[in-house]
Motif scaffolding. Sequence first.
Motif, PDB file in Angstrom:
ATOM      1  N   UNK A 179     -26.355 -37.843 -78.497  1.00 10.30           N
ATOM      2  CA  UNK A 179     -27.666 -37.233 -78.722  1.00 10.30           C
ATOM      3  C   UNK A 179     -28.626 -37.547 -77.578  1.00 10.30           C
ATOM      4  N   UNK A 180     -28.638 -38.795 -77.148  1.00 12.18           N
ATOM      5  CA  UNK A 180     -29.531 -39.185 -76.049  1.00 12.18           C
ATOM      6  C   UNK A 180     -29.129 -38.471 -74.759  1.00 12.18           C
ATOM      7  N   UNK A 181     -27.842 -38.413 -74.486  1.00 13.01           N
ATOM      8  CA  UNK A 181     -27.367 -37.741 -73.273  1.00 13.01           C
ATOM      9  C   UNK A 181     -27.684 -36.254 -73.303  1.00 13.01           C
ATOM     10  N   UNK A 182     -27.499 -35.626 -74.456  1.00 14.19           N
ATOM     11  CA  UNK A 182     -27.787 -34.197 -74.587  1.00 14.19           C
ATOM     12  C   UNK A 182     -29.266 -33.911 -74.366  1.00 14.19           C
ATOM     13  N   UNK A 183     -30.124 -34.721 -74.969  1.00 13.42           N
ATOM     14  CA  UNK A 183     -31.568 -34.524 -74.801  1.00 13.42           C
ATOM     15  C   UNK A 183     -31.969 -34.722 -73.339  1.00 13.42           C
ATOM     16  N   UNK A 184     -31.397 -35.756 -72.705  1.00 12.80           N
ATOM     17  CA  UNK A 184     -31.735 -36.029 -71.299  1.00 12.80           C
ATOM     18  C   UNK A 184     -31.306 -34.881 -70.396  1.00 12.80           C
ATOM     19  N   UNK A 185     -30.077 -34.375 -70.582  1.00 12.49           N
ATOM     20  CA  UNK A 185     -29.611 -33.264 -69.746  1.00 12.49           C
ATOM     21  C   UNK A 185     -30.387 -31.986 -70.040  1.00 12.49           C
ATOM     22  N   UNK A 186     -30.811 -31.811 -71.291  1.00 19.38           N
ATOM     23  CA  UNK A 186     -31.623 -30.636 -71.624  1.00 19.38           C
ATOM     24  C   UNK A 186     -32.964 -30.677 -70.902  1.00 19.38           C
ATOM     25  N   UNK A 187     -33.578 -31.856 -70.880  1.00 14.15           N
ATOM     26  CA  UNK A 187     -34.868 -31.989 -70.186  1.00 14.15           C
ATOM     27  C   UNK A 187     -34.694 -31.744 -68.686  1.00 14.15           C
ATOM     28  N   UNK A 188     -33.626 -32.289 -68.126  1.00 14.86           N
ATOM     29  CA  UNK A 188     -33.369 -32.059 -66.695  1.00 14.86           C
ATOM     30  C   UNK A 188     -33.126 -30.577 -66.421  1.00 14.86           C
ATOM     31  N   UNK A 189     -32.452 -29.899 -67.359  1.00 13.03           N
ATOM     32  CA  UNK A 189     -32.117 -28.496 -67.154  1.00 13.03           C
ATOM     33  C   UNK A 189     -33.300 -27.550 -67.264  1.00 13.03           C
ATOM     34  N   UNK A 190     -34.432 -28.034 -67.762  1.00 10.47           N
ATOM     35  CA  UNK A 190     -35.598 -27.153 -67.888  1.00 10.47           C
ATOM     36  C   UNK A 190     -36.040 -26.621 -66.535  1.00 10.47           C
ATOM     37  N   UNK A 191     -35.879 -27.423 -65.484  1.00  9.62           N
ATOM     38  CA  UNK A 191     -36.335 -26.977 -64.169  1.00  9.62           C
ATOM     39  C   UNK A 191     -35.556 -25.762 -63.669  1.00  9.62           C
ATOM     40  N   UNK A 192     -34.376 -25.515 -64.221  1.00  8.56           N
ATOM     41  CA  UNK A 192     -33.594 -24.362 -63.773  1.00  8.56           C
ATOM     42  C   UNK A 192     -34.080 -23.049 -64.369  1.00  8.56           C
ATOM     43  N   UNK A 193     -34.950 -23.095 -65.361  1.00  6.85           N
ATOM     44  CA  UNK A 193     -35.483 -21.865 -65.952  1.00  6.85           C
ATOM     45  C   UNK A 193     -36.922 -21.617 -65.512  1.00  6.85           C
ATOM     46  N   UNK A 194     -37.396 -22.393 -64.551  1.00  8.06           N
ATOM     47  CA  UNK A 194     -38.707 -22.138 -63.976  1.00  8.06           C
ATOM     48  C   UNK A 194     -38.584 -21.069 -62.895  1.00  8.06           C
ATOM     49  N   UNK A 195     -39.708 -20.691 -62.298  1.00 12.05           N
ATOM     50  CA  UNK A 195     -39.666 -19.675 -61.246  1.00 12.05           C
ATOM     51  C   UNK A 195     -38.890 -20.158 -60.021  1.00 12.05           C
ATOM     52  N   UNK A 196     -38.845 -21.462 -59.830  1.00 13.05           N
ATOM     53  CA  UNK A 196     -38.076 -22.013 -58.713  1.00 13.05           C
ATOM     54  C   UNK A 196     -36.659 -22.393 -59.128  1.00 13.05           C
ATOM     55  N   UNK A 197     -36.263 -22.046 -60.366  1.00  7.49           N
ATOM     56  CA  UNK A 197     -34.967 -22.459 -60.876  1.00  7.49           C
ATOM     57  C   UNK A 197     -33.796 -21.977 -60.047  1.00  7.49           C
ATOM     58  N   UNK A 198     -33.864 -20.717 -59.597  1.00  8.52           N
ATOM     59  CA  UNK A 198     -32.775 -20.185 -58.786  1.00  8.52           C
ATOM     60  C   UNK A 198     -32.598 -20.940 -57.487  1.00  8.52           C
ATOM     61  N   UNK A 199     -33.699 -21.326 -56.869  1.00 11.98           N
ATOM     62  CA  UNK A 199     -33.637 -22.063 -55.606  1.00 11.98           C
ATOM     63  C   UNK A 199     -33.084 -23.473 -55.823  1.00 11.98           C
ATOM     64  N   UNK A 200     -33.483 -24.105 -56.936  1.00  9.73           N
ATOM     65  CA  UNK A 200     -32.971 -25.438 -57.248  1.00  9.73           C
ATOM     66  C   UNK A 200     -31.480 -25.363 -57.567  1.00  9.73           C
ATOM     67  N   UNK A 201     -31.091 -24.298 -58.266  1.00 10.59           N
ATOM     68  CA  UNK A 201     -29.681 -24.119 -58.619  1.00 10.59           C
ATOM     69  C   UNK A 201     -28.813 -23.993 -57.366  1.00 10.59           C
ATOM     70  N   UNK A 202     -29.227 -23.164 -56.439  1.00  7.72           N
ATOM     71  CA  UNK A 202     -28.467 -22.981 -55.204  1.00  7.72           C
ATOM     72  C   UNK A 202     -28.408 -24.282 -54.412  1.00  7.72           C
ATOM     73  N   UNK A 203     -29.501 -25.029 -54.375  1.00  2.00           N
ATOM     74  CA  UNK A 203     -29.519 -26.306 -53.662  1.00  2.00           C
ATOM     75  C   UNK A 203     -28.519 -27.282 -54.274  1.00  2.00           C
ATOM     76  N   UNK A 204     -28.484 -27.332 -55.613  1.00  2.00           N
ATOM     77  CA  UNK A 204     -27.536 -28.227 -56.265  1.00  2.00           C
ATOM     78  C   UNK A 204     -26.099 -27.829 -56.033  1.00  2.00           C
TER      79      UNK A 204
END
Length: 385
Positions: A179-204
């Motif tokens: 549960x803790x790991x899922x919540x942590x990864x979910x919070x980290x994944x929020x940045x990928x649905x922002x307007x800069x998400x595509x750029x962050x995704x390609x960088x990763x």
Amino acid sequence: MFILLAILIRALTLPGSLDGMLFFINPDFSKLLNGQIWVEAAFVAFNTLGPGWGGLMMIGCHNKFNYNCLKASLISSMAVLLIGLFNGLVVFASAGVMAHEAEVPVDSVVTSGGFSIGFVSYPKALSFFPLPQAWCVLFYLVLILPGIDSLTVMMEPFLLVLEEMFPKFLKNKRIALLAVTTIATFIIGIMFVTQAGGYIFILGIWYIGTWNIVLICLLEAIVFGWVYGCNRLDKDIQMMLGRPIPAAVRICLAFIIPIFLSTLLTISLATYRTPTFGEYDYPGYAAAVGWCITLSTLTPGIGYAVYTLATQKGTIIKRFKTSLRPTNDWMPAKADCIESWKKDNYHNSRMSWRQMFLYNLKGRSRNSASSTFTMEEQDSLKMYT
């Protein structure tokens, strides 16, 4: 597969689809002389097949002792290859339809990798279907389910490492840890649905699954082929399957894979360029962040190696040699095989570098007396495979 088949059938009923498929099966072979093409293709293969990530090893540890892992790996690899070829036909059939409508060449439609395929090519192809909204929901559901499945395979080794590192705190607490790991990864994944998400995704993608994974696989090949040795690995496989490693696998492990991956790393570093997303060129600080991401995956292994050397006794050379030997806990998981394995264990199977080279190249002779298993024992082991 059914969604892909439906897209292909629908695309074939529209003009331009055959042009796209012909473009796919008639590539420009002159580009094979470009080393960067091979580098990028190899990186895609690593991300597709999944070696070096730990997930395959984690799944393998749940198999039976005599499970034929070679057959399973060949079947799964061929399945991935065939599905990839079929997926390519669907993509380029859809790209041909889009190119026909826009009256542009096919190669100008799909200009990047999986990101544009999942979010540009397929949605465009689904727009030609009746009730396109419903098809889009089904398609992205198909994307999400395998994504969750692959994420589970990648997350399980991380959870197992935490449980083994902190057994007192995490014993019988898998649900809370998950549960803790899922919540942590979910919070980290929020940045990928922002307007800069595509750029962050390609960088990763540019830095996470490239040099570090290739380096890890290179070290694994060296360790199994030359440190532990194909001679010991041969005996272990013979104990499990009743036969040694096939000659092709042994030569690939000891020679072809190390040479290929070393060449791949050299070419990729020599031709390195900062990532791009469309017409956007990433600034220097973004590349620095990317290299930090790459090094972050290698740091734990390097740190543990330094810790192991520091806790050994003797000179640095003696510490290094001791660190390359299996511990006393290294033995077959099947209790019935432990005594047979101890007859010719790690310390009694040492070879010089010259002997190791010849063994990796030629393998064990059929008349060799070094095998610890009689013909009756080998026949009984084959019953399990």
